[in-house]
Design a protein around this motif. Structure first.
Motif, mmCIF file in Angstrom:
data_model
loop_
_atom_site.group_PDB
_atom_site.id
_atom_site.type_symbol
_atom_site.label_atom_id
_atom_site.label_comp_id
_atom_site.label_asym_id
_atom_site.label_seq_id
_atom_site.Cartn_x
_atom_site.Cartn_y
_atom_site.Cartn_z
ATOM 1 N N SER A 7 6.162 69.301 150.046
ATOM 2 C CA SER A 7 5.999 67.895 150.427
ATOM 3 C C SER A 7 5.568 67.867 151.884
ATOM 4 C CB SER A 7 7.308 67.115 150.246
ATOM 5 O OG SER A 7 8.312 67.605 151.111
ATOM 6 N N GLY A 8 5.048 66.712 152.305
ATOM 7 C CA GLY A 8 4.678 66.544 153.703
ATOM 8 C C GLY A 8 3.196 66.722 153.965
ATOM 9 N N LEU A 36 1.387 75.739 161.725
ATOM 10 C CA LEU A 36 2.790 75.535 161.400
ATOM 11 C C LEU A 36 3.578 75.088 162.635
ATOM 12 C CD1 LEU A 36 3.453 78.544 158.997
ATOM 13 C CD2 LEU A 36 3.105 76.142 158.382
ATOM 14 N N LYS A 37 3.295 75.692 163.761
ATOM 15 C CA LYS A 37 3.985 75.299 164.998
ATOM 16 C C LYS A 37 3.669 73.855 165.373
ATOM 17 C CE LYS A 37 3.965 79.970 166.957
ATOM 18 N NZ LYS A 37 3.333 80.846 167.981
ATOM 19 N N ALA A 38 2.460 73.392 165.050
ATOM 20 C CA ALA A 38 2.037 72.039 165.409
ATOM 21 C C ALA A 38 2.607 70.981 164.474
ATOM 22 C CB ALA A 38 0.519 71.952 165.418
ATOM 23 N N GLY A 42 3.210 73.084 155.428
ATOM 24 C CA GLY A 42 2.745 74.219 154.657
ATOM 25 C C GLY A 42 1.254 74.412 154.833
ATOM 26 N N LEU A 43 0.750 75.484 154.230
ATOM 27 C CA LEU A 43 -0.659 75.859 154.364
ATOM 28 C C LEU A 43 -1.264 76.081 152.982
ATOM 29 C CD1 LEU A 43 -0.260 78.544 157.186
ATOM 30 C CD2 LEU A 43 -0.794 76.116 157.467
ATOM 31 N N LEU A 77 3.124 78.734 151.441
ATOM 32 C CA LEU A 77 1.723 78.854 151.045
ATOM 33 C C LEU A 77 1.490 78.300 149.644
ATOM 34 C CD1 LEU A 77 1.038 82.534 152.204
ATOM 35 C CD2 LEU A 77 0.578 80.429 153.476
ATOM 36 N N MET A 78 0.567 77.346 149.536
ATOM 37 C CA MET A 78 0.057 76.884 148.249
ATOM 38 C C MET A 78 -1.372 77.423 148.165
ATOM 39 S SD MET A 78 -0.803 73.031 146.843
ATOM 40 C CE MET A 78 0.792 72.313 147.145
#
Length: 306
Positions: A7-8, A36-38, A42-43, A77-78
């Motif tokens: 989600s997100g 991810l830090k920003a 997820g990626l 990771l998706m």
């Protein structure tokens, strides 16, 4: 029915290339960590923005190993999969699961046009049977403007009911929010993502879970604030700002435009390169894009850290 692990705000990570058009793994992994830090939850490697259809099985496998080897948890990771070859899609999906990926984003077999729901259902049924892994979590990638075919709401419902623990979500990049609304009416607990933040508020209000958007590569912090504060007093203003950013970027070729923004933001012109058949953003177009985005940021600068 499973809602899915994601989600997100998810970034469909752009893929950098060297001068000889090989993947620049060091730049890729560094950028993934920075996203991810920003604020990205997820990626999504190997999606449309990541030029996934231009990457070989071996290239994808190497990048997945580099991502997880660099310390990025597989569950964030998706992984983009889905080709016209069922066997290749099975291999890509197994590679994603071997890397510990939380899910896969499945394109339909896009070369074949005028395929009915029965044919697409058979493709998904065969994929699930051949992968044969209880960890598999599938998000259907609905992008008919590019693929030429899509996952109809009736088919999404059918697949989710047939495979309730496996087919857990959808990414709608079709451009018509009525599609997502129809899916969520049929499947209220489904993991529905929207492909543009201009509809992020709509999808959250309808019971969806977030956005997978190309501009997360260039505006991750702004998108995260809009998501987190949607129901707060500044929620609409933050969503409007994110939507204005997206609208500006939509006036330019998507992948070359995003890469031009990444190159500018990171002070690294190597990032602007795309792999043929795409072409880099021309100088005049690039300057106009940077100017327009700069004007947006000047009107609504990011909050300073406390």
């Amino acid at each position: 029915m499973a809602r899915g692990p994601f989600s997100g705000v998810l970034a469909p990570v752009a893929t950098p290339f060297t001068r000889d058009l090989q993947i620049d793994t060091a730049r890729f992994t560094a950028f993934a960590h920075d996203l991810l830090k920003a604020g990205c939850h997820g990626l999504v490697p190997f999606g449309t923005t990541g030029e996934g259809p231009s990457l070989s099985v071996e290239e994808r496998r190497g990048l997945l190993a580099a991502l997880t080897g660099s310390g990025i948890p597989g569950e964030r990771l998706m992984v983009g999969v889905g080709t016209c070859s069922l066997d290749t899609t099975v291999r890509l999906t197994c590679d994603a699961l071997d890397a510990g990926a939380g899910g896969v984003l499945l394109l339909p077999p896009f070369f074949f046009k005028k395929i009915d729901d029965d044919g697409l259902a058979a493709y998904v049924d065969a994929l699930i049977a051949q992968v044969n892994d209880p960890r598999l979590q599938i998000y259907l990638y609905h992008i008919p403007p590019h693929a030429g075919i899509g996952w109809s709401p009736a088919l999404v419902e059918r697949l989710a009911q047939t495979h309730p623990d496996t087919v857990v979500g959808v990414k709608d990049s079709g451009g018509d929010f009525a599609y997502t609304r129809d899916v969520l009416t049929r499947l209220p607990d489904f993991g529905a993502f929207i492909g543009t933040e201009r509809q992020l508020g709509d999808v959250l209000d309808a019971g969806g879970v977030g956005t997978i958007t190309t501009t997360a590569n260039a505006n991750p912090a702004g998108l995260r604030r809009a998501f987190d504060q949607w129901r707060g007093t500044q929620g609409q203003a933050l969503m409007d700002a994110a939507g204005a950013y997206r609208k500006t970027v939509e006036g330019f070729p998507t992948v070359p435009g995003i890469k031009a923004l990444i190159a500018h933001e990171r002070g690294d012109p190597e990032w602007a390169r795309v792999r043929p058949p795409l072409t880099d953003l021309a100088g005049e177009q690039r300057d106009r894009l940077l100017q327009r985005v700069g004007e947006l940021e000047a009107l609504a600068p990011a909050p300073k850290p406390a």
